[in-house]
Enzyme design. Sequence first.
Site, PDB file in Angstrom:
ATOM      1  N   TYR A 483      83.021 111.987  32.814  1.00 30.25           N
ATOM      2  CA  TYR A 483      83.531 113.315  33.159  1.00 30.25           C
ATOM      3  C   TYR A 483      82.712 113.955  34.280  1.00 30.25           C
ATOM      4  O   TYR A 483      83.207 114.222  35.363  1.00 30.25           O
ATOM      5  CB  TYR A 483      83.512 114.243  31.936  1.00 30.25           C
ATOM      6  CG  TYR A 483      84.476 113.888  30.830  1.00 30.25           C
ATOM      7  CD1 TYR A 483      85.387 112.847  30.955  1.00 30.25           C
ATOM      8  CD2 TYR A 483      84.479 114.605  29.640  1.00 30.25           C
ATOM      9  CE1 TYR A 483      86.275 112.532  29.939  1.00 30.25           C
ATOM     10  CE2 TYR A 483      85.362 114.297  28.616  1.00 30.25           C
ATOM     11  CZ  TYR A 483      86.251 113.267  28.761  1.00 30.25           C
ATOM     12  OH  TYR A 483      87.125 112.953  27.750  1.00 30.25           O
ATOM     13  N   GLU A 598      87.865 117.203  18.500  1.00 33.87           N
ATOM     14  CA  GLU A 598      86.550 116.744  18.044  1.00 33.87           C
ATOM     15  C   GLU A 598      85.592 117.893  17.790  1.00 33.87           C
ATOM     16  O   GLU A 598      84.752 117.823  16.894  1.00 33.87           O
ATOM     17  CB  GLU A 598      85.957 115.780  19.073  1.00 33.87           C
ATOM     18  CG  GLU A 598      84.627 115.152  18.657  1.00 33.87           C
ATOM     19  CD  GLU A 598      84.760 114.262  17.422  1.00 33.87           C
ATOM     20  OE1 GLU A 598      83.729 113.957  16.819  1.00 33.87           O
ATOM     21  OE2 GLU A 598      85.887 113.892  17.062  1.00 33.87           O
ATOM     22  N   ASN A 726      76.874 125.920  26.037  1.00 32.90           N
ATOM     23  CA  ASN A 726      77.066 127.061  25.145  1.00 32.90           C
ATOM     24  C   ASN A 726      77.486 128.314  25.899  1.00 32.90           C
ATOM     25  O   ASN A 726      78.152 129.184  25.335  1.00 32.90           O
ATOM     26  CB  ASN A 726      75.794 127.306  24.333  1.00 32.90           C
ATOM     27  CG  ASN A 726      75.685 126.340  23.166  1.00 32.90           C
ATOM     28  OD1 ASN A 726      76.446 125.375  23.070  1.00 32.90           O
ATOM     29  ND2 ASN A 726      74.753 126.599  22.267  1.00 32.90           N
TER      30      ASN A 726
END
Length: 742
Positions: A483, A598, A726
Site C-alpha cells: 500500500y 478487519e 491514530n
Amino acid sequence: MAAPDPSGDDIAGMLRDSLRGFLDEHWRTRGMAAAASPDEISAIWRKLVRQGVATLGSGNDEGGLREILVVMEELGRAACPAPMWSAALANLALTGSRAEAARDLLAGLHAGTAVAAFSFGGLDPDAGTGAIEVTDRKGAGVLRFVEAAASATHLLVAVDKSSLALVNLAAPGVEPVATRAMGTWGLYEVRLNAAPVTRIPAELVAVEDLRLKGKVALVARAYGAARRAFELAVDYAKERHQFGQPIGKFQAIQHKLANGLIALEGIRLILDHTARLHDGGDAAWRHFADCASAFAGDALRRVSLETQHTFGAIGYAEEHEAPQHFKRVHLDTIALGGAADAKHRLAARLLDDGGAGLPQYDLGSAGNALREQVRSWLDQNWSGERKAEFDQRPFAKREFDAGFARDIGETGWIGLGWPEQFGGEGRSALEQIGFMETMERAEAPRIGAAIQANALMMFGTPEQQQKYLPEILRGEAMHGMGYSEPQAGSDLAALRTSAIRDGDHWVINGQKIWTTTWWGKYMFLAARTDKDAKPPHAGISMFIVPMDAPGIAIRPSSTMYDGTFANIFYDNVRIPAENLVGEVNGGWKVLTGALAFERGLVGGGIVLKVAHAFEQLRLRVASDRSLAQDPLVRDKMATLASEIEIGRQLMMHCAGLAADGVTPPEYGAISKVFSGELMERFGEAALDILGMRAALSEQMPGAIDNGRFEQNLRHSLMWVISIGTNEIQRSLIAQRAFGLPR
C-alpha cells in the site's frame, strides 16, 4: 466470570427512554441557572417515586444495580439532584433486614412519605467526611458532603463495618447546614449533638460492598452529566462558525471530540458490565467496579475539561447547562475516595500475597470450549523443546514460523471466522477472540493473511477464491500488503505506482515502502490504473502479485523494534490479467472494505497482547516485595489494569456488533486507537517500574525476560501507525460518529 444475560437490555432501555422523557418534561423546564431548592428537590422526588424508581435495589423483581445505574445516569444528564443515590443505598442495605426500623424506613421510602440521606461517615475513605459516635442510642459528631439533607426526613450513617445508624432529621440535636462546593449548592454538613439514633445491623450486605456500589452509582451519574455536556458540545461544533466554517471541521476539534467519545464509550461499557456481573451474582463485579472508578476519575474530568474548551466563552455562563455538568462530574468522581481509593483496592487484588490476574472473560459456551481446545492443542504442539528452540531465536526470526503455520493449518483455525462456503468454520467473533487470546498467551507466531483473505472473499472471482484461499487456509502462503509509498502513507489516494493493461497482462511500475510481510509468497498491491481520475482514489485497482515475478527488487531494512520491512521496487513487472481483484478502478472499495472488516478485531488483538504482557509484569512485581509495596508502582499497576479492562470492553463491544454484521468503522477505530496507545503507555510504565535492567535487549546478560518489555515498547509504535494512523482514525471517528465535515 459469568456471561452477561442480554434479556435485561429491553427493560433497561425502556427505563432509560421513559425516564429521559419524564425528566425532559418535569425537570429541564425549571432551567439551569440556579441551584435547586429543597422544595424543588422534594417535588421532583415525589414524582419520581410515582414512576417506581424508589424501589430499585430492593429485590430481584424490583430491578438491580443495572437499573439503578440507568437512573443515576439519567439524573446526571438532567442535572437533577433527586435523592436516588441514598434511596438506592438504603434499599441495597436494608432489604430483608429483620430490624423494625429498617422495614419502616423502606416502607416510607417506597410510598414517598420518607426520604433518606446517606453518609458513610468514618468509613468514607475521605477523612474530611467526618464521623459520628453512638453511645446509649445518642449520636454525636459532624458529617460533611451529605446530599439532600434539607429535603430528607431521615439520615442513614455507616457506623462500622457491621451496622448503620438511623437518624430522624427532625429530631432535636440535628442541624443540617448548607455547604457550597465546586461553586454550587446541594451538599450539607450535618451536625449531631446527642441526637436520637437507632442502630441497625448490616445483616445482608457488607458495608464495604455497599460503599463500592455507592461509588459506581456516582460514576454513573458523573458519566450521564459528562455525556450530556459532550453531546451539547458536538451540536455546538456543528453550528458555531469561525473563519467562515463550522468549528467541527477543524482537526483539533474533531480530535478532541474523538478522544471524548472513546473515553465515554469505555466508561459506558464497563459500568454496564459491572452491573450485569453484580446482578448475576458474579464476584468479579468488584474488580470491574474499581476499574470503572479508577478510569473514570481522570477520564470523565478530562472529557469535561475538553467539553468546556470546545464551548469556549459561552460555556462560562451559568445560564448554560455545561457548568452544571462540569461541577457534577468533579464532585462525583472525587467522592468516596475517588480514583485513588479504587486504585488502592485494585493494587491489593493484583499484588498482595501473590495477587491475582485479570479476570477471564466468559465468551459463551462455544467460545470457552474453543479456548480450551486451542490451549490443549498448543500444549501438545507448541511446547517443550520446540517452543524453547523458537524462543531462543532473535525477534526478527520469531515473527513467523512456516512449520507452525502449516501445522495449525491442519486444524482449520486459520479460517476460524471465514464463511463455510470458502472452507472456513464460520465461528463467531467471541470464538475468534478466544482463539486470539489463547494464541497470545502461548506466544505463538503469527499466522494467516486476514485482510487479504477478506478481500478475496468479498471481491475476488470464483477462480481467485479457489486458487488463493486454500493456500492461506492450509498455512502455506502469506500475503503482504503493498500500500504505502514515499508520497502516500495514510493518504493512499495519492499513490503513484502504476498498472497498465497490455493484452492479457498488467504491467506494474513503482515503489512501495514499509512493507512488513515482504517475504510472503504474494503481494496484495494497490496501483493506479487511471492517472486522471477525479477524485484520485477513483483511479486505483488492486492486484495479487507473485513475489517471484521478474522485475521485483527487494531492499529489506531493520525496524526499530528488531523486525524487518522492505522497500520494494516494481520494474515492468508483468502479471496475468486475472490477478486483478475486483473491478478496474474499483480498488479503493476493495482496499477500504477489507480493512474495515478487519479493524473490528484489530483493537482486540492489540489489547490481548497488552493483557498478556501485563500478566508477565504483574507476576514479576508481585514476587518482588520492594516493588509490590512501592506506592507509585501500585498506582501504575492499578491504572494499567483499569485501562486494560476498558480496552477489553471495547473489544467485546466490537465483537457484539460483528455478530450483527460488519463492525461500524468508527467503533473499530475507537478500539484500535485506545488499544494501540495503551500498548505504548504500558511499555513506558514497565520501564519506569522495572528500571534499567528492563531496558537490556534480548540475549544480553541480565536482561529481564529476554528483553520482553523494552522490545514491547519499541514494537508498540507500529500499532499506533499501521492500518491507518491514530490521527486519521480520530478524524474518521469524529466524521462517522457525529457527522462532522471532512
